[in-house]
Design a protein around this motif. Structure first.
Motif, short mmCIF file in Angstrom:
data_model
loop_
_atom_site.label_atom_id
_atom_site.label_comp_id
_atom_site.label_asym_id
_atom_site.label_seq_id
_atom_site.Cartn_x
_atom_site.Cartn_y
_atom_site.Cartn_z
N UNK A 41 19.13 95.07 -10.67
CA UNK A 41 19.99 93.90 -10.25
C UNK A 41 19.61 92.83 -10.41
N UNK A 42 18.55 92.85 -9.29
CA UNK A 42 17.76 91.80 -8.93
C UNK A 42 17.33 90.53 -10.02
N UNK A 44 12.72 90.18 -8.80
CA UNK A 44 12.83 91.79 -8.59
C UNK A 44 11.90 92.26 -8.03
N UNK A 45 10.56 91.61 -8.19
CA UNK A 45 9.33 92.06 -7.31
C UNK A 45 9.75 91.15 -6.08
N UNK A 66 27.08 95.04 -8.14
CA UNK A 66 26.81 96.71 -7.35
C UNK A 66 25.01 95.96 -6.83
N UNK A 67 24.37 94.83 -7.19
CA UNK A 67 23.64 94.71 -6.62
C UNK A 67 23.41 94.88 -4.80
N UNK A 68 24.85 93.60 -4.31
CA UNK A 68 25.43 94.51 -2.75
C UNK A 68 25.46 95.38 -2.87
N UNK A 69 26.19 96.08 -3.75
CA UNK A 69 26.77 97.67 -2.97
C UNK A 69 25.31 98.37 -2.61
N UNK A 70 24.94 98.71 -4.13
CA UNK A 70 24.46 99.46 -3.94
C UNK A 70 22.03 99.03 -3.34
N UNK A 71 22.36 98.40 -2.75
CA UNK A 71 21.55 97.72 -2.27
C UNK A 71 20.28 98.94 -0.76
N UNK A 72 21.34 99.60 -0.45
CA UNK A 72 20.20 100.62 0.55
C UNK A 72 19.83 101.30 -0.07
N UNK A 73 21.01 101.99 -0.99
CA UNK A 73 20.77 103.38 -1.76
C UNK A 73 19.73 103.37 -2.82
N UNK A 74 18.91 101.93 -3.03
CA UNK A 74 17.82 101.80 -4.29
C UNK A 74 18.28 101.10 -5.52
N UNK A 75 19.71 100.58 -6.07
CA UNK A 75 19.85 99.82 -6.86
C UNK A 75 20.11 100.96 -8.14
N UNK A 110 10.35 94.84 -3.79
CA UNK A 110 8.89 94.40 -3.31
C UNK A 110 8.75 96.53 -3.26
N UNK A 111 9.35 97.23 -2.35
CA UNK A 111 8.95 98.51 -1.88
C UNK A 111 9.76 99.64 -3.04
N UNK A 112 10.01 99.17 -4.41
CA UNK A 112 10.53 99.88 -4.88
C UNK A 112 9.01 100.79 -5.91
N UNK A 113 9.88 102.33 -5.82
CA UNK A 113 8.51 103.15 -6.21
C UNK A 113 8.77 103.14 -8.34
N UNK A 114 9.94 102.30 -9.15
CA UNK A 114 9.84 102.78 -10.05
C UNK A 114 9.62 101.32 -10.88
N UNK A 115 8.85 102.01 -12.04
CA UNK A 115 8.49 100.45 -12.32
C UNK A 115 9.60 99.96 -14.02
#
Length: 124
Positions: free
Chosen positions: A91-92, A10-11, A77-86, A15-20
């Motif tokens: 999913x990763x 996931x990291x 879902x990982x591939x389809x929502x990757x640009x939306x932040x998941x 890596x730029x995710x603001x969600x814990x």
């Protein structure tokens, strides 16, 4: 082991995710990966329901069910929502933990062992 793999993957992919990253779903996905590798001949029964026209219980290979789970519930879902932040789902982490099983040598040794656990059929 699978929880650590989920966190690391996931990291790497978010890596730029603001969600814990909170929860054990990645580790559970890794346990499903172990099941996929260790029990290749197991079957599960599914209720096939197309109400009110068709209802039946069918037997399907557990590997098929797990492959559909990984693809439909994680990879797509990982591939389809990757640009939306998941959408708040890691999913990763799920994909990484499921696939980390193949990187662990001990898992291959156990899966390819010539002796198998004693069957419980017929025992009470």
């Amino acid at each position: 082991m699978t929880g650590v793999a989920a966190t690391l993957f996931h990291t790497a992919v978010a890596s730029r995710s603001d969600l814990p990253l909170i929860g054990a779903s990645g580790a559970i996905s890794g346990v499903l990966g172990f099941y996929f590798l260790w029990f290749p001949r197991n079957e599960v029964r599914l209720l096939f329901l197309f109400f009110p026209f068709f209802m039946d219980v069918i037997t399907v290979s557990a590997r098929v069910v797990l492959a559909v789970y990984v693809i439909a519930d994680n990879v797509l879902p990982f591939l389809l929502t990757r640009s939306l932040g998941g959408g708040g789902v890691a999913y990763g982490a799920h994909i990484g933990a499921f696939s980390a099983v193949w990187a662990w040598p001990g898992c291959w040794i156990a899966a390819n062992c010539s002796t198998s656990p004693r069957s419980t059929k017929g025992h009470r």
